[in-house]
Each structure stands twice: as C-alpha cells, then as structure tokens.
Design a protein around this motif. Structure first.
Motif, PDB file in Angstrom:
ATOM      1  N   ASN A 270       0.828  -1.216   0.000  1.00  0.00           N
ATOM      2  CA  ASN A 270       0.000   0.000   0.000  1.00  0.00           C
ATOM      3  C   ASN A 270       0.857   1.260   0.000  1.00  0.00           C
ATOM      4  O   ASN A 270       0.510   2.268  -0.631  1.00  0.00           O
ATOM      5  CB  ASN A 270      -0.933   0.002   1.210  1.00  0.00           C
ATOM      6  N   ILE A 271       1.988   1.219   0.735  1.00  0.00           N
ATOM      7  CA  ILE A 271       2.866   2.389   0.777  1.00  0.00           C
ATOM      8  C   ILE A 271       3.432   2.679  -0.609  1.00  0.00           C
ATOM      9  O   ILE A 271       3.419   3.829  -1.083  1.00  0.00           O
ATOM     10  CB  ILE A 271       4.004   2.161   1.797  1.00  0.00           C
ATOM     11  N   PHE A 272       3.910   1.654  -1.301  1.00  0.00           N
ATOM     12  CA  PHE A 272       4.502   1.878  -2.621  1.00  0.00           C
ATOM     13  C   PHE A 272       3.443   2.246  -3.672  1.00  0.00           C
ATOM     14  O   PHE A 272       3.745   2.952  -4.641  1.00  0.00           O
ATOM     15  CB  PHE A 272       5.297   0.648  -3.064  1.00  0.00           C
ATOM     16  N   ARG A 273       2.227   1.775  -3.473  1.00  0.00           N
ATOM     17  CA  ARG A 273       1.162   2.172  -4.396  1.00  0.00           C
ATOM     18  C   ARG A 273       0.809   3.651  -4.243  1.00  0.00           C
ATOM     19  O   ARG A 273       0.347   4.291  -5.192  1.00  0.00           O
ATOM     20  CB  ARG A 273      -0.087   1.321  -4.140  1.00  0.00           C
ATOM     21  N   ASN A 274       1.001   4.180  -3.030  1.00  0.00           N
ATOM     22  CA  ASN A 274       0.642   5.571  -2.759  1.00  0.00           C
ATOM     23  C   ASN A 274       1.855   6.468  -2.573  1.00  0.00           C
ATOM     24  O   ASN A 274       1.734   7.580  -2.044  1.00  0.00           O
ATOM     25  CB  ASN A 274      -0.231   5.646  -1.502  1.00  0.00           C
ATOM     26  N   ILE A 275       3.025   5.983  -2.994  1.00  0.00           N
ATOM     27  CA  ILE A 275       4.254   6.732  -2.751  1.00  0.00           C
ATOM     28  C   ILE A 275       4.233   8.099  -3.443  1.00  0.00           C
ATOM     29  O   ILE A 275       4.870   9.062  -2.981  1.00  0.00           O
ATOM     30  CB  ILE A 275       5.475   5.898  -3.219  1.00  0.00           C
ATOM     31  N   HIS A 276       3.467   8.208  -4.524  1.00  0.00           N
ATOM     32  CA  HIS A 276       3.395   9.482  -5.241  1.00  0.00           C
ATOM     33  C   HIS A 276       2.629  10.545  -4.455  1.00  0.00           C
ATOM     34  O   HIS A 276       2.681  11.733  -4.780  1.00  0.00           O
ATOM     35  CB  HIS A 276       2.727   9.276  -6.605  1.00  0.00           C
ATOM     36  N   LYS A 277       1.914  10.124  -3.413  1.00  0.00           N
ATOM     37  CA  LYS A 277       1.161  11.070  -2.588  1.00  0.00           C
ATOM     38  C   LYS A 277       1.958  11.535  -1.369  1.00  0.00           C
ATOM     39  O   LYS A 277       1.396  12.120  -0.442  1.00  0.00           O
ATOM     40  CB  LYS A 277      -0.142  10.425  -2.116  1.00  0.00           C
ATOM     41  N   THR A 278       3.229  11.247  -1.334  1.00  0.00           N
ATOM     42  CA  THR A 278       4.061  11.598  -0.183  1.00  0.00           C
ATOM     43  C   THR A 278       3.979  13.097   0.114  1.00  0.00           C
ATOM     44  O   THR A 278       4.064  13.935  -0.789  1.00  0.00           O
ATOM     45  CB  THR A 278       5.527  11.218  -0.452  1.00  0.00           C
ATOM     46  N   ASN A 279       3.832  13.414   1.406  1.00  0.00           N
ATOM     47  CA  ASN A 279       3.828  14.808   1.856  1.00  0.00           C
ATOM     48  C   ASN A 279       5.283  15.242   2.065  1.00  0.00           C
ATOM     49  O   ASN A 279       5.955  14.750   2.968  1.00  0.00           O
ATOM     50  CB  ASN A 279       3.033  14.927   3.161  1.00  0.00           C
ATOM     51  N   ILE A 280       5.752  16.139   1.218  1.00  0.00           N
ATOM     52  CA  ILE A 280       7.157  16.538   1.255  1.00  0.00           C
ATOM     53  C   ILE A 280       7.516  17.170   2.595  1.00  0.00           C
ATOM     54  O   ILE A 280       8.618  16.958   3.118  1.00  0.00           O
ATOM     55  CB  ILE A 280       7.463  17.515   0.102  1.00  0.00           C
ATOM     56  N   CYS A 281       6.588  17.920   3.173  1.00  0.00           N
ATOM     57  CA  CYS A 281       6.853  18.557   4.470  1.00  0.00           C
ATOM     58  C   CYS A 281       7.118  17.507   5.542  1.00  0.00           C
ATOM     59  O   CYS A 281       8.076  17.626   6.318  1.00  0.00           O
ATOM     60  CB  CYS A 281       5.664  19.437   4.847  1.00  0.00           C
ATOM     61  N   ASP A 282       6.264  16.460   5.614  1.00  0.00           N
ATOM     62  CA  ASP A 282       6.465  15.388   6.600  1.00  0.00           C
ATOM     63  C   ASP A 282       7.754  14.625   6.337  1.00  0.00           C
ATOM     64  O   ASP A 282       8.464  14.230   7.270  1.00  0.00           O
ATOM     65  CB  ASP A 282       5.275  14.421   6.577  1.00  0.00           C
TER      66      ASP A 282
END
Length: 711
Positions: A270-282
């Motif tokens: 799930n993490i790699f499927r949504n990796i493009h949604k990473t919050n750069i600030c976090d």
C-alpha cells in the motif's frame, strides 16, 4: 530394596574356594518411605490455608503490599537524591514516548500519558523490583493496536487512524468520550476515538485478570517456555511490524492500517502504491529528526559511563518540532498531519465494555503472557545484579494490577521496558520511589503542558518510535556469536523473528513456542550415543569419538545414551546400539537358523525338521565381545516403552550369549525398572554404581568362566 553389585578382584578369592565363592558381593540400598496419605495431606493444607491468625493476616497484607515493608525503612539521605534524579529523567523520556506509542496502539496521545501515569503509581505500591520501569512497551502497543483496528472495523467505523479530527474542539472531545456507552455497536455520542480506547481498556482489563490469576494459581512456570532466544526473536520480528506501521507517518500518507496475517507485506504494498502522494513537508521533517535523534542516541550510549544523565534529546526534538509546526503553520500550508488537541486533566473513570470481552479475551492471553514474562525476567535480572530478591508471583500480581486498575481510567496494556529500566538504573535509582517521581512529571504534563502539543506532527512521533527500535534491530549483529554458542537457539530466534514479522505477532509467538518444544523433542529423539573408552590410570570412561588415547577393554563394549529413553526415541536407541556394537542380535539369530537349516539339508536331513540347538551352536561364529555395559547416567527417566525396549535388548543379546549390564542409573530410572519388573528372579540383570565397576565385573566373570572351562 534396591540391589547393586560391588566388585572384588578375582585374586582376592582363594583358589580352593573358586567354585564356592563369587568374585563380587552385593550392596543393598533401602529407599526412603514416601508418605502418600492424600487425605492427611489435603487436610493439612486446608488447615494451613484456611487458618486466620493476626500474624498470618499481617504477612498476607505485607506480601500483597510490599510498599508497607520497604517504605518505613527508607533511608532518606542515602536514597532520596538518586530516586529523584532517576524519576525525573525517566519521566522526561517517558512523555514523548507515551505520546508516540499511543499512535502505535491506535489511541489518542492523552491515553498514553494516562497509561504511564497510573502504571508508575500502581507499581510503586505492588512491585518488588527497585529498578524496573513499568509503562508503555512498544511490542504490546502493537498487539493492542492490531486488535483495536480489527474491532473498530467490525463495529462499522472507517479504517482511518483512530484519532479525532483536528478541527474538533475541546468540548466535543470531552463530551463524546464521557458519553461512551458500553455496547459493541456504534452509538451517536461515541466516535471512533472513544470506541478505540474502550476496546483497548477492555482488553487491558482481561489481560490483567489473566496475570493476577497466574499469580494466584502460581503458574509462573508458563514463562519457562519463553526462552531468551524466543523472546529476543519475537521482539525483533515485532519491531519490523512496528517500523512498517509507522512508515506511513514518515511519508505523510493517509492509508488504512493493515492487520491480520501478512500485514507487513500488505502495508508495504500500500505504501509503494501511494508513494506518489508523499507529503514533502512530513518527509523533510522526518529526515531532520532522524539526523538529530540517531547521532545523539549513539552519543548517549557511547558516553553513558561519563554522563550523569542521558541527554533528553527526544523531548528537545518534540519541543522544537512543535514550535516549528505552530509558527510555520505546517498543517494549514502543507496539510501536515498533527497530533491535534490533547486535553488537560482526567476523564471520569468508566468500566470496561463487558460485551466486548468475548471478542478480545483470546487476544488478551498472549499479551498477558508476554507482559508478565518480560516483567519477571527483567525484575530477576536486575535483582540478581544488585543483590536483592524479588517474588515472581508478586510481580505477576503487580503487573496484573497495573493493567486491571488503569483500565477503568482509559488506559491500555503496560509492562516493564528494558530501555527505560536501563536508564533508570544508570541514573542512580535506589527504590521504587523513583516511580512516584516519574508519575509526578507526567502529572505536570497532564495538568498543564499537554495542550501545547497540538501542532506536533505525527511524523515526529513516528521517528521517535522507530529510533527506539534500534536495540531490537541490532540483534542481527549478535547472530554470528549466537550461532557459535548454540545453533539451535539461533534457528529458534530466526524462525520466531520471521514468523512474527511476516505472519503476525500472535501467530509468531505461538510458532516460536511450538518450534522451541519441537527442538527439544528432536534433540531427545536423535541424541548423541557414543561408545566409551577407558581413561588410563583412572575409573573414568569418556566418548571414543570425542577424545583420543582412550583404551578399550577386550570383549567389552561400553555404550552411553544421552537422553531419556521413552516412546519417541526407543527405536533410535536400539538402532544406534546395534550400529555402534556392529551386531544386531535379531539378524544374528536369523542367520544362525538359516545356516543351520542349510547344513541339515546338505547332510540329507529333511528340510521340514526343526533344527536342534546343537546344530545352531555348530554354525555359530564367536562374536568379538561378550558384554555390553550401558551407561545410564544421561537417561533421566524411562516410560513403559523405554522399559520394554531395555527388556527386549537384554533378551535378544542374551540369546546370542552377550550379557547386558546397566550402570549409573539414577533413583528414578531404578524405580521405573523395579516397577516394570525388569529384574526377574534367576536372571542376571545387574545394576552397578559406576561403569568401572560393571567393566571389572564383566572381566572377572569372563576370567571365572575360563577357569571353570579349563578345569
């Protein structure tokens, strides 16, 4: 009466009396009488248990409340400074960890503070260890969180992290929590957060009941099945699951928390499927926190002998990160996930949800076992180190009450934690009073400081949790040394670690226990069974395969079986004995009969006639040995299959003119042989106190037989 043989040299017997006297005399041991009057025993125990005297009541109260014993003897000048210092430092370290581990347990940060506060006070009253720190433990938080997620989903709530919306105000939060009703279905005034703590508190209550029951029935022996290698592998495997569960906070991803079998793999998918949604600030915040925390933690460990107290870097990181998030408006500008409102004060006590008990009772059992096993082992370890004693059963009562009582105050499961215990010991802790100082530090946070953490990013809490896993993950560095010491323990560690990480924590613990037991069984199923040789100028016999320059006596085989003899390894005993001696008596008898029949046929005798004993003797070839001495020193016990196996071996070898002697049997084995009618009147089954005596007896018997034959 148990009969043994004690050897006299043949030369001690006058020649004229050879036919009248034996070359050995017998020694008799009379066993102690065992009183087996169960009625008298039960009556005596009942009187002892049910009697009520002032002295017994006093002992019972002092035993249940150890604080009444040590507090009046408290040496103020000698102990106070060390207790205050260690209590303050542990409290400062515990505040950020309590907030961080609350996310791991699927709870609001305030509940982690409640848990640490009440656990410190209750252990102060009931605990017997002066040094352990009782509070939140990461592995138990993970196990609690998995059950909470399951029950929250079952009740119909969404799968987002169990936290109130940051837009909810204080009044709504308090009202919804206090309005919680004791039902497993969703209610209008109980949101996801209050239902999550209801599940956690109910499971904590049941786990505490289990632990108190274990103390009452004195079943602490259960922890014996949790070996050091098993616990270490379990904690390391669970650490991978903890790290995985916190990874989404590092990246600022809003994905559901996976649970059940294979949750680690599912979460990473799930993490790699949504990796493009990473919050750069976090992500940047997490990276900066790692850069600060890891080097400082390493410096703390490297210079711990020089530092009077460890640097409270976690608290400093939380303060700086909170200020940066608040003034930088990271939530508003970058949609960074924050802790949200943390109310001050205490919520009214509320009982567990009795309707939830059937759903979480089974899940609470491994939590209870892990909790008390870690607590008791740490207590005994530090008590031994500092020269005092702890009561294992009282420790189970203490950790049980640390779960039962706080469960009414919105808390979740606690146990002793090694990292905080080491800090507590190294900063001068002398008694349990340091726990009260820690509770006062947390109380200050609860009453005054808690709301200031509103803007604290969740990724900071995740970094704190992951950094504290370093100790468990470093166990991989110890694997070569562990492999050198014990290959079996290393395999147990690897199996438990892998199953805990890749399958689930509960199943991993069960797999580890079962695999450990199987290892014990396999080691007794295929034990070492060497032939022994004589150490010159001594009465000692050792393994021929392990040592050089050992001597063997002509015509005598000495065999040692290094395991209990029971139904699992009886066939291994026989096959190994036949292999080591090079003679299978069953095959020898069959070969003799076959050869006898062939000789009779060659002489024209009817093939259907039964061969006589004389014919069999004519075709028999002499064996290289006449006696087998079985060294029973490593045989702890015999069951009925073991006794029957010994009977068969003695009978089979006797039929090919080889006598079997038993040496160094312990009282349990001797008693089993007597009850199994191993020694029958007129048979030469003989017991010897030592292998040397048995060998001397065999040599003397052979010499005596030769002299009789020559006459």
């Amino acid at each position: 009466v148990v009969e043994f043989n004690n050897i006299h040299s043949v030369s001690e017997v006058p020649e004229e009396d050879d036919a009248k006297h034996s070359f050995h005399h017998r020694m008799f041991l009379e066993p102690q009488e065992k009183k087996r009057n169960m009625k008298a025993l039960v009556v005596k125990q009942a009187k002892k248990t049910c009697s009520c005297t002032p002295a017994k009541v006093k002992d019972c109260v002092f035993s249940l409340l150890p604080v009444l014993q040590w507090l009046p003897k408290y040496k103020l000048r000698e102990y106070l400074l060390g207790d205050i210092m260690s209590g303050l430092i542990v409290g400062i370290l515990l505040v950020p960890q309590s907030i961080a581990y609350s996310l791991l347990a699927g709870q609001e940060p305030i509940y982690g503070l409640y848990t640490s506060f009440f656990a410190s006070i209750i252990y102060f009253i009931f605990g017997t260890s002066r040094h352990i720190s009782v509070g939140i433990f990461g592995v138990l938080c993970l196990m609690v969180g998995q059950v909470v997620d399951r029950e929250v989903q079952r009740a119909g709530y969404d799968l987002e992290p169990a936290a109130l919306s940051v837009h909810a105000d204080t009044v709504t939060y308090v009202n919804t929590t206090i309005s919680l009703v004791n039902q497993t279905s969703r209610q209008p005034f109980c949101d996801k957060s209050c239902y999550a703590i209801t599940v956690g508190a109910t499971m904590t209550f049941i786990a505490g009941i289990y632990q108190v029951a274990m103390g009452f029935f004195q079943v602490g022996f259960v922890s014996v099945y949790l070996s050091d290698s098993l616990l270490s592998g379990f904690v390391t495997g669970a650490s991978f699951t903890i790290l995985t569960s916190q990874a989404k906070y590092l990246l600022g991803l809003d994905i559901p928390r996976s649970s059940g079998i294979g949750s680690l793999v599912t979460t990473w998918i799930n993490i790699f499927r949504n990796i493009h949604k990473t919050n750069i600030c976090d992500l940047i915040t997490s990276f900066l926190c790692f850069l600060v925390l890891i080097p400082t933690k390493e410096l703390n460990e490297h210079f711990k002998s020089r530092l009077k107290a460890p640097i409270p870097v976690e608290l400093a990181v939380i303060v700086v990160a909170t200020l940066a998030s608040h003034f930088g408006k990271l939530r508003e500008n970058y949609s960074s996930s924050v802790a949200g409102h943390i109310p001050t004060g205490f919520l009214p006590p509320r009982p567990p949800d009795w309707n939830l008990i059937p759903h979480v009772a089974l899940d609470a059992l491994p939590i209870a076992i892990i909790g008390f096993a870690i607590t008791v082992s740490l207590s005994e370890m530090f008590a031994k180190k500092h020269g005092y004693t702890v009561k294992a059963n009282q420790e189970m009562y203490a950790i049980g009450f640390c779960n039962i009582l706080p469960s009414f105050f919105h808390c979740f499961t606690t146990s002793a934690a090694l990292a905080k215990t080491l800090v507590k010991e190294s900063t001068g802790c002398r008694t349990q009073l340091s726990g009260m100082v820690t509770a006062l530090v947390i109380l200050l946070v609860l009453l005054v400081i808690a709301p200031l953490f509103y803007s604290l990013q969740k990724c900071v809490l995740a970094v704190i949790t992951i950094v504290n896993l370093r100790g468990a993950l470093r166990k991989f560095k110890d694997l070569p040394k562990m492999w050198h010491l014990s290959k079996v323990d290393t395999v147990i560690w690897l199996v438990t670690m892998a199953s805990s990480a890749l399958v689930s924590t509960e199943i991993g613990l069960l797999v580890g226990v079962c695999f450990s037991m199987l290892c014990v069984i396999f080691r007794t199923q295929r034990p070492e069974a060497p032939l022994l040789g004589w150490v010159a100028e001594s009465e000692t016999y050792e393994s021929l395969s392990a040592y050089k320059n050992l001597q063997t006596k002509p015509g005598i085989m000495v065999f040692r079986f290094e395991a209990p003899l029971y139904y699992i390894n009886k066939e291994c005993f026989k096959s190994t004995l036949y292999k080591q001696t090079g003679v299978n008596p069953v095959w020898v008898k069959a070969a003799k009969k076959k050869a006898a029949k062939r000789m009779l046929r060659e002489k024209g005798v009817d093939s259907g006639s039964k061969p006589t004993s004389i014919s069999v003797e004519l075709v028999s070839e002499p064996l290289e040995f006449h006696t087998i001495v079985i060294d029973c020193c490593a045989i702890q016990f015999l069951d009925t299959a073991g006794i029957r196996t010994l009977k068969e071996v003695c009978k089979d070898y006797r039929e090919i003119d080889v006598q079997v002697l038993l040496a160094q049997c312990n009282p349990s084995v001797r008693s089993s042989l007597i009850r199994g009618e191993f020694f029958k009147e007129g048979e030469d089954h003989l017991l010897f106190h030592s292998v040397h005596q048995a060998v001397d007896f065999a040599l003397g018997a052979q010499e005596h037989n030769r002299s009789c034959t020559s006459k």
